[in-house]
Each structure stands twice: as C-alpha cells, then as structure tokens.
Design a protein around this motif. Structure first.
Motif, mmCIF file in Angstrom:
data_model
loop_
_atom_site.group_PDB
_atom_site.id
_atom_site.type_symbol
_atom_site.label_atom_id
_atom_site.label_comp_id
_atom_site.label_asym_id
_atom_site.label_seq_id
_atom_site.Cartn_x
_atom_site.Cartn_y
_atom_site.Cartn_z
ATOM 1 N N ALA A 7 -3.026 1.317 13.228
ATOM 2 C CA ALA A 7 -3.728 0.346 12.976
ATOM 3 C C ALA A 7 -2.981 -1.015 12.598
ATOM 4 O O ALA A 7 -3.172 -1.971 12.729
ATOM 5 C CB ALA A 7 -4.240 0.698 11.733
ATOM 6 N N ASP A 8 -1.419 -0.780 12.336
ATOM 7 C CA ASP A 8 -0.541 -2.097 12.244
ATOM 8 C C ASP A 8 0.722 -1.442 12.482
ATOM 9 O O ASP A 8 1.211 -0.454 12.337
ATOM 10 C CB ASP A 8 -0.702 -2.353 10.870
ATOM 11 C CG ASP A 8 -0.281 -1.417 9.614
ATOM 12 O OD1 ASP A 8 -0.042 -0.581 9.953
ATOM 13 O OD2 ASP A 8 -0.543 -1.944 8.246
ATOM 14 N N GLU A 9 1.570 -2.484 12.836
ATOM 15 C CA GLU A 9 2.752 -2.553 13.424
ATOM 16 C C GLU A 9 3.722 -1.709 12.242
ATOM 17 O O GLU A 9 4.745 -1.060 12.394
ATOM 18 C CB GLU A 9 3.286 -3.582 13.941
ATOM 19 C CG GLU A 9 2.934 -4.060 15.156
ATOM 20 C CD GLU A 9 2.976 -2.946 16.202
ATOM 21 O OE1 GLU A 9 4.094 -2.308 16.452
ATOM 22 O OE2 GLU A 9 1.995 -2.593 16.898
ATOM 23 N N ALA A 10 3.697 -2.399 10.987
ATOM 24 C CA ALA A 10 4.360 -1.956 9.663
ATOM 25 C C ALA A 10 4.509 -0.288 9.673
ATOM 26 O O ALA A 10 5.565 0.143 9.008
ATOM 27 C CB ALA A 10 3.938 -2.543 8.366
ATOM 28 N N ALA A 104 -12.121 -3.208 2.435
ATOM 29 C CA ALA A 104 -11.076 -3.135 1.559
ATOM 30 C C ALA A 104 -9.979 -1.953 1.906
ATOM 31 O O ALA A 104 -10.174 -1.070 2.410
ATOM 32 C CB ALA A 104 -11.567 -3.195 0.193
ATOM 33 N N GLY A 105 -8.838 -2.211 1.609
ATOM 34 C CA GLY A 105 -7.679 -1.459 1.460
ATOM 35 C C GLY A 105 -7.357 -0.779 2.971
ATOM 36 O O GLY A 105 -7.635 -1.426 3.876
ATOM 37 N N MET A 106 -6.702 0.373 2.643
ATOM 38 C CA MET A 106 -6.390 0.873 4.051
ATOM 39 C C MET A 106 -7.415 1.746 4.999
ATOM 40 O O MET A 106 -7.594 1.620 5.864
ATOM 41 C CB MET A 106 -5.289 2.207 3.778
ATOM 42 C CG MET A 106 -3.927 1.464 3.137
ATOM 43 S SD MET A 106 -2.674 2.911 3.165
ATOM 44 C CE MET A 106 -2.980 3.612 1.682
ATOM 45 N N THR A 107 -8.323 2.086 4.075
ATOM 46 C CA THR A 107 -9.472 2.642 5.155
ATOM 47 C C THR A 107 -10.132 1.293 5.828
ATOM 48 O O THR A 107 -10.795 1.513 6.831
ATOM 49 C CB THR A 107 -10.539 3.150 4.066
ATOM 50 O OG1 THR A 107 -10.689 2.475 2.806
ATOM 51 C CG2 THR A 107 -10.334 4.741 3.679
ATOM 52 N N GLY A 108 -10.338 0.205 4.900
ATOM 53 C CA GLY A 108 -10.838 -1.139 5.478
ATOM 54 C C GLY A 108 -10.125 -1.348 6.962
ATOM 55 O O GLY A 108 -10.630 -1.684 7.913
ATOM 56 N N ASP A 125 2.255 1.205 -2.299
ATOM 57 C CA ASP A 125 1.478 0.413 -1.168
ATOM 58 C C ASP A 125 0.563 -0.452 -1.868
ATOM 59 O O ASP A 125 -0.583 0.011 -2.562
ATOM 60 C CB ASP A 125 0.755 1.623 -0.269
ATOM 61 C CG ASP A 125 0.558 1.103 0.957
ATOM 62 O OD1 ASP A 125 0.094 -0.215 1.196
ATOM 63 O OD2 ASP A 125 0.809 1.614 2.177
ATOM 64 N N PRO A 126 0.622 -1.565 -1.597
ATOM 65 C CA PRO A 126 -0.448 -2.720 -2.115
ATOM 66 C C PRO A 126 -1.618 -2.596 -1.525
ATOM 67 O O PRO A 126 -2.885 -3.032 -1.902
ATOM 68 C CB PRO A 126 0.200 -3.954 -1.640
ATOM 69 C CG PRO A 126 1.090 -3.729 -0.811
ATOM 70 C CD PRO A 126 1.471 -2.434 -0.543
ATOM 71 N N ARG A 127 -1.894 -1.790 -0.368
ATOM 72 C CA ARG A 127 -3.233 -1.936 0.355
ATOM 73 C C ARG A 127 -4.295 -0.798 -0.273
ATOM 74 O O ARG A 127 -5.318 -0.665 0.399
ATOM 75 C CB ARG A 127 -2.899 -1.446 1.944
ATOM 76 C CG ARG A 127 -1.974 -2.627 2.586
ATOM 77 C CD ARG A 127 -1.722 -2.411 3.885
ATOM 78 N NE ARG A 127 -0.917 -1.083 3.818
ATOM 79 C CZ ARG A 127 -0.456 -0.524 4.939
ATOM 80 N NH1 ARG A 127 -0.635 -1.147 6.090
ATOM 81 N NH2 ARG A 127 0.353 0.623 5.089
ATOM 82 N N PRO A 137 -1.103 12.005 -7.443
ATOM 83 C CA PRO A 137 0.241 11.920 -6.915
ATOM 84 C C PRO A 137 0.589 12.303 -5.266
ATOM 85 O O PRO A 137 1.278 12.980 -4.956
ATOM 86 C CB PRO A 137 1.153 12.967 -7.728
ATOM 87 C CG PRO A 137 0.002 13.905 -8.049
ATOM 88 C CD PRO A 137 -1.226 13.235 -7.938
ATOM 89 N N VAL A 138 -0.072 11.487 -4.494
ATOM 90 C CA VAL A 138 -0.122 11.488 -3.035
ATOM 91 C C VAL A 138 1.120 10.744 -2.626
ATOM 92 O O VAL A 138 1.686 9.809 -3.265
ATOM 93 C CB VAL A 138 -1.259 10.992 -2.297
ATOM 94 C CG1 VAL A 138 -1.133 10.811 -0.826
ATOM 95 C CG2 VAL A 138 -2.479 11.864 -2.772
ATOM 96 N N ARG A 139 1.961 11.160 -1.713
ATOM 97 C CA ARG A 139 3.258 10.595 -1.185
ATOM 98 C C ARG A 139 2.742 9.915 0.431
ATOM 99 O O ARG A 139 2.969 8.631 0.402
ATOM 100 C CB ARG A 139 4.176 11.400 -1.061
ATOM 101 C CG ARG A 139 4.589 12.071 -2.564
ATOM 102 C CD ARG A 139 4.806 11.109 -3.716
ATOM 103 N NE ARG A 139 5.986 10.342 -3.364
ATOM 104 C CZ ARG A 139 7.206 10.316 -3.587
ATOM 105 N NH1 ARG A 139 7.515 11.353 -4.298
ATOM 106 N NH2 ARG A 139 8.205 9.292 -3.260
ATOM 107 N N ALA A 140 2.446 10.748 1.051
ATOM 108 C CA ALA A 140 2.396 10.489 2.513
ATOM 109 C C ALA A 140 0.874 10.663 2.946
ATOM 110 O O ALA A 140 0.197 11.511 2.223
ATOM 111 C CB ALA A 140 3.293 10.997 3.528
#
Ligand code: ADP
Length: 781
Positions: A7-10, A104-108, A125-127, A137-140
């Motif tokens: 979904a994104d290069e980052a 919104a967010g990552m799902t968006g 993560d700001p998204r 407490p999710v990490r990945a």
C-alpha cells in the motif's frame, strides 16, 4: 517467490529481508496446506458471520500470529465496521460494532489502494485511526484488503504483540487469504441476497394470494349485499364478509346510524361460532362508533380508551369503521383479544366492505322509500277514485275518512270542516263525541299556517292537543289543511288530523302523501258543492222548460181553437158574399161588386191560413190516403201558377223529373201543398233577378226533391229552427216579407207523415236549397 505490491513505499522498511531459511520450506508447505484448508472452509460457508470467523481463525493459525480482526465496509454509511476480532488483550471493538471512517488510518490506506499494508511497530505510528487502539499492546501488523469483483469489501488484519518483522511471503500469504475471504464473503453475501430476494418473492406471493382471497370475499359480499331485499339479509352478508376478512376477530357488530335523529341502533352482531351477542352494551353510547362517524375514518382503540362497555370480557381491542359512501349510515365494529396483526391491505378491504355496505344500505332505503311511495300513491288513488264515484253523496266523506284510517293503519283520522272547522267525520279511536268539537292544537295550527305539520312525540310537544278519543294511545300526529283551489282560491275548507300509536310514526314522505290526499279531498268537496249547485240549476232549468212547453202547448191550443172557431164565420162570410155577388139579394152596382170581390179574396186568404193551422194538428200518417203519385203530374199542376209569379218577380223557374215517370207513394194533395209552400218561399225570399231550380231524382228507395233558389239565404244558426211553428228568421213587425211562419211547419208534418226527411242548406246572400226525401213505394214494415 510471490511478488506483491504494498500500500505504501514506507512500509518496505518493515519487511524482513531475511527469510528464515532453515524453516522456509516446511513453513511454506504448512502455509499452503493451511491456506487450502481455509479456502475450502470459507468457500463452503454461505453465512457471512461464519465465513468471517472461520477465515480469521484459519488466518491466525496459518500465519502464527496472536491476534487479528476483520472490518467490513458498510454500503449505506461508507464506514468500516469491526465484525470479528480474535486474540485482542484490551478492547472488544467487534463486540461494540465499532465504526471507523473508511478513509481514515491504515485501514483507509488499504481501502483506497487495494493493497496490503505492513508495519513492524505501530506504537508510534501516526496513521492509527482509533486512539483507543494504542492501548492494545500490538507491535507488528499486516493489513490486507478483502477484494471481490474489483471492489474492496473490507480489511483483514493480523497483529503480533511481539516485535516481529513480517516477510514478503507472509504478506503475500495474507493478501492471498484476504482475496480468498473476499470472494467467499462476496459469495456469502450474494447468497444472502438471493435468500432475501426469495423470501421477498415468497412474501409478495403470499400477499398476492391473500389479496386475491380478500378480493373474492369482497366481491361475494358486495354482490350479496346489493342483491339483498331486506336489511337483515344485507347486514348478515356484511358481518360474514367482515369475519372472513379478519378471521382472528372475536366478533363483529354493525350499528345503523340515523342521521336525522343522530341515533345509533344495533343492526346485527355475529361471532365466528354463529352466536349473535352484541359486542358493546349500547350502540348509542359507544364512543368509538361516534368517533368513527365524526372523523369519517377507521378507529383502532384498546377497550378502556374506547369508552366502550364491552359485553365480551375477552375483547380488549376494537376496530370501528364508518359505513359511509356519500353520507354515513352506520358503523362496523370488530372486537379482538389483542391488537391484531393487520396490514394496510386488509384494513383497506374492510374499509371498502363498509363503504359498499353503506352504498347497498342507501340503495335499500331508496328502494323501500320508492316502494312505500308507490303504495301510498296507489292508496291515495284508490281513496280518491272511491270518493269520486260517490260524488254528491254527503256520506262519502265519512267513508273516505274511514278508508284513510284503515288503509294507512292509523289509530284515528278526523276531518274538521266548515268555517268553524268543527268535527265532521272521525274514524278509529274511542268515544267520539256526538256534539262536534272544533279543531284545536296542531291541526288548528296547520289550518292557520296552511301547511302540513307533524309531531312524533305529542305528549311532550306544547303545540299538540290530544283529543279525548285518542288519549293514552296516540303518540304521533300529522295534520294537513284542505285548501280550496277554485275561487276564492287559498281558503281553508277543512283539516285532516291523523294519529298513530307509534312514536316517530310520520316522516316527510307521509306529510307529502297526506297533503296530496288533502288536495284530492278539497277538490272532492269543491266538486260536490259544484255538483249540488249544478243539480239545483238543472232542476230549475227543467222546471222552466216544462213550464215553457206547457205555455207553448197552451198557445197552440188557443190558436187551434181560434182557427177552429173562425171556420164557421168564414163559411158564412164566403156564402153570403157569393149570394150577394150573384144578385140573389138584390141588384148591386159595379163598385159594390168589386168590393164584394175583395171581401171574397181576403176571406179565401184567411181560410187558407186557418186550414193550414188546423191541418197542423190533423196531419198524421194515419190520416193520409196514399197512392202512387207521379211527380211530373204534381209539377204540371204547379207550374202555371209559379211560372207567372216567377216572371212577375223577375225570376226564371225550371222544374224537372228524372226519370220522367218517377212517382212517390203518398197523398197527392199533401205533396202538392208541400211543394207549393216551398216554392212560395223561394219566390218570396228571392228579391230577383235569379233562378229557381226544382228537380226530382230517384235515390234508392226514395225520391229526392231539391228546391234551389238564389235568394237572401238563411243564417246557419237558424237552419234548425225554421221548421218550428210560427218561426220566422226576421220576426219583427217591420220585416220585409209577409207570412205567419207556419208554411215550413206544415211541410215538415207532411214529410214526416210520409216517413220522409226534410232539411235545408243555405248561404246568406247566395241562396237556399231545400231537400226532401219521400218513399217511392209502400213501406215494407
Ligand atoms: P213564412 O214564410 O210564412 O214566414 P215559413 O214557415 O214558410 O213561414 O218559413 C219560415 C221562415 O223561414 C221564413 O219566415 C223565412 O225567414 C225562412 N225561409 C223559408 N224559406 C226561405 C227561403 N227560400 N229563403 C230564405 N228564407 C226562407
């Protein structure tokens, strides 16, 4: 090696580039195996929830992650809804059905791009769209789109509570799983839609079937109601129809509304078991019925609020439908144990049934009204004809009053007549007084106001007076005046007062009927009076005629007597005149002889007149001595006398017979006299110049004699009088023509004595023709 687009290069940075070589093959194999198990599991499920649960379970097991979630896009709100979550430690978003903005967010990001998104540390993560998620407490995490038919349906996400770097294979595997789930989800949805569509079709079919059934019920009920000949029959069909349309009703009731008196009465009640208990205690106190009538639409109420005293304890809910087409004439009530599940369609059917019942009810009323009207008219006709047949008889009014009382089934009928309006005739009731009382109360008012008045509760109406002969029995009264039609028109001749033992017995139609009857009676009374008047005049006329005839006979007698008495002196005058003229009583000079000649001529003229008058009495058929008389012979004897007179008067005379030997059967002298008199008139009334034509022709059994002149003529109105004795058209003393008026009377007697006919045709100024028919032979009777 599976290549996927992210979904994104980052996010590349997050991807582990170090495959775990040592366990790769077995892990991949396991993943493929788990994938195929999952694919089969989800693809065989057609229920969306179970697809989602199964998919998430399998995904977590395959990827060996602790937690995951599936969010689905809601079509109408365009939001993502948490549908399933597993392994979460803090929040239960799926339980809350949490909704987040689909953009919104990552799902968006995943929703927009349609590609997976991976992150190894989401703490900062700001998204992240939902702040509370940070408490988890999710990490990945990997998020993959659920796709089907080029659409993203939602997001499948897996989460690791340990720091973890997901490999490209793991991302590709999740993406593949997400695709599989997307298709399964789409299928499950399609299947659900199909199921829904089928359900809806089934519902529609059921609705249609019910509609058809209700229409059949309606059609039958309407047909039966409109064919009903009485009220009970009509209401029976209405109640049965209502129970069929609403089978769960405990009972049905129909109340009839009388708008004129604002009264509700129970028409009929019916329960499915056939019993006929009314639903409510008293229809006129039922608020629910009143409300339905006032608001003109269906009312649905629970029993306490309906203000209705329900007779059946099981009834807790009532539906009231006004029966109204143009005007409201009833209410249909249905009682239920509980509020019924009634759809709009059934409500409409019930309303339609009530409307049709109202229409049928109006028609029935109209029909009964018309029938009553025609029965009334027939009665009025019958009564009038009976009355007319006995015109002139005083007792007829008593008969008519009795006939009205009996025909209309009334308690008492009284007729008041005369200037004081006193009781003339009365029928029914008790102890009618012998001394006739005068009119009082409503009947007096009807006479005063000259109009029909009715009262349906006489005990409480101050206008009414209850005569002793109806007291205690009569409850309604109708009074109509008898108004004179002929001059002086508008005068009250009398009043007809009618009493009934029923309350509210009379209505407007009765008033009209009785007014008509009163009119007939008034005419009858007027005609009776005229008839009596006419009879009296006739009697007077007859008396005058008899008197006149007696005078006429007396006059004839006197004239006959005088004429008779004149015969002897005339004979003496004639005899002595002859003796003197012959010189047997001494010599006379010339002058004396001439005077004697004048005396003799005038005596002859008077003798002729006297003979004529006397002959009027003696000229009968028996007195004739008849033979066959040739007409030509008669004419030959008359011709010389009249030819000379005609010439002197400037007239021409022709006398013809055809056939020449034509004869009549009669007395020659009389026939000659008859012709003489007519020719004498023809010359006398023809001031000349002109011609006189006499012709005799055969006409069957008769000889037809015509005497035609061109004289002064006779006006038509006198033609039938000229044969009367002493009648003259111009009878004045200053008349132009002399005579006595007996010539034609003699002619008529002669003709009648011969059993012939005589008549005249004339035109004033043009002339007159006399026609005479005389028999040619002896009559064969
Ligand atoms: P008289 O001639 O003596 O008056 P009649 O009895 O002969 O009486 O006739 C009655 C009346 O009928 C006459 O007075 C005359 O008015 C009318 N009348 C009779 N004959 C004729 C005629 N030919 N033309 C016109 N009027 C006639």
């Amino acid at each position: 090696m599976v290549t996927i687009q992210l979904a994104d290069e980052a996010s590349y940075a997050a991807l582990s580039t170090e495959p775990r070589e040592s366990c790769w093959m077995p892990q991949q194999e396991r993943a493929l195996k788990a994938f195929s198990v999952m694919a089969e599991a989800v693809s065989t499920r057609l229920d969306v929830d179970s697809v989602l649960h199964e998919a998430l379970d399998q995904t977590l097991a395959t990827l060996e992650v602790e937690a995951g979630a599936i969010t689905l896009l809601e079509d109408d709100t365009r939001q993502l809804v948490f549908r399933v979550q597993k392994g979460w430690q803090v929040h239960d978003f799926a339980g809350q059905q949490l909704r987040i903005d689909a953009q919104a967010g990552m799902t968006g990001i995943v929703m927009r791009s349609g590609h997976p998104l991976v992150t190894d540390d989401i703490t900062h993560d700001p998204r992240i769209a939902v702040d509370e998620f940070r408490e988890e407490p999710v990490r990945a995490m990997i998020l993959a789109p659920l796709r089907a038919r080029q659409q993203v349906l939602g997001v499948l996400s897996v989460m690791s509570y340990q720091p973890r770097r997901f490999t490209m294979d793991e991302v590709a595997l999740l993406a593949a799983i997400a695709d599989q789930v997307g298709v399964a989800l789409d299928n499950a949805r399609l299947y659900q839609q199909e199921l829904e569509r089928r359900r809806l079709t089934e519902v529609m079919l059921e609705t249609e079937r019910r509609r058809a059934r209700e229409l059949n019920i309606l059609r039958d009920a309407v047909m039966n109601m409109s064919g009903a000949s009485d009220l009970l029959d009509l209401l029976e069909h209405l109640c049965r129809g209502a129970l069929q349309l609403s089978p769960c009703a405990l009972g049905v009731e129909c109340d009839i509304y009388d708008e004129q008196h604002d009264r509700l009465t129970l028409g009929m009640a019916l329960h499915p078991d056939g019993s006929r208990r009314p639903l409510c205690a008293a229809p006129h106190h039922t608020m629910v019925s009143r409300k339905a009538l006032q608001e003109r639409r269906m009312q649905k109420l629970t029993v306490p609020s309906a203000g209705t005293e329900v007779l059946d304890a099981a009834v807790t809910y009532i539906i009231a439908i006004p029966m109204q087409h143009q005007a409201a004439n009833g209410v249909l009530l249905l009682g239920y144990e509980a509020q019924p599940q009634m759809d709009e369609q059934t409500e409409n059917s019930l309303s339609l049934l009530a409307e049709q019942a109202s229409l049928a009810l109006s028609r029935l009323h109209l029909y009964h009204r018309e029938r009553r009207k025609s029965v009334h008219l027939a009665l009025v006709n019958h009564i009038s004809q009976t009355a007319m047949a006995e015109l002139g008889d005083e007792a007829v009014l008593c008969n008519v009053v009795r006939l009205i009382q009996q025909s209309f089934g009334l308690y008492n009928v009284s007729l008041y007549l005369g200037p004081q309006l006193s009781l003339h005739a009365s029928s029914g009731g008790r102890d009618i007084p012998t001394e006739p009382p005068t009119v009082q109360g409503l009947a007096a008012l009807a006479a005063e106001q000259k109009r029909g008045l009715l009262c349906n509760h006489i005990e409480s109406d101050p206008r009414c007076f209850i005569p002793p002969w109806v007291q205690g029995h009569a409850h309604s009264e109708l009074a109509v005046p008898l108004i004179q039609r002929q001059a002086p028109a508008g005068e009250v001749l009398g009043v007809l007062e009618l009493f009934s033992i029923e309350e509210s017995a009379f209505d407007e139609m009765d008033r009209q009927t009785m007014l008509t009857l009163a009119q007939h009676l008034a005419t009858l009374i007027e005609n009776s009076r005229l008839y009596a008047d006419l009879e009296q005049r006739n009697r007077r006329l007859h008396d005058a005629y008899i008197q006149l005839r007696e005078l006429e006979q007396l006059k004839d007698q006197i004239i006959q007597n005088i004429s008779h008495e004149m015969r002897t002196p005339l004979t003496f005058i004639k005899g002595y005149t002859e003796l003197l003229s012959e010189g047997q009583m001494g010599e006379l000079n010339q002058e004396q002889l001439e005077s004697l000649e004048i005396i003799a001529r005038q005596a002859d003229a008077v003798t002729y007149i006297v003979e004529e008058i006397v002959s009027l009495r003696t000229l009968t058929a028996d007195a004739l001595s008849c033979v066959l008389v040739p007409i030509a012979g008669v004419f030959e004897q008359l011709r010389p006398v009249f030819e000379k007179r005609a010439v002197d008067a400037g007239l021409s005379l022709t006398m013809d017979v055809y056939p020449p030997d034509l004869s009549v059967y009669g007395e020659s002298e009389k026939i000659k006299r008859m012709c003489y008199n007519i020719l004498d008139n023809a010359i006398k009334f023809s001031p000349g110049p002109g011609k006189i034509t006499v012709i005799a022709v055969a006409d069957g059994e008769y000889v037809h004699l015509k005497f035609e002149d061109q004289g002064i003529g006779i006006p038509e109105q006198y033609l039938n009088r000229i044969f009367d004795t002493f009648y003259q058209v111009d009878g004045s003393t200053t008349r132009r023509f002399n005579g006595l008026g007996i010539g034609l009377a003699v002619v008529q007697r002669i003709v009648e004595a011969h059993r012939g006919k005589v008549w005249a045709e004339s035109q004033v100024g043009s002339g007159t023709t006399f026609h005479i028919l005389l028999p040619r032979h002896l009559p064969t009777e």
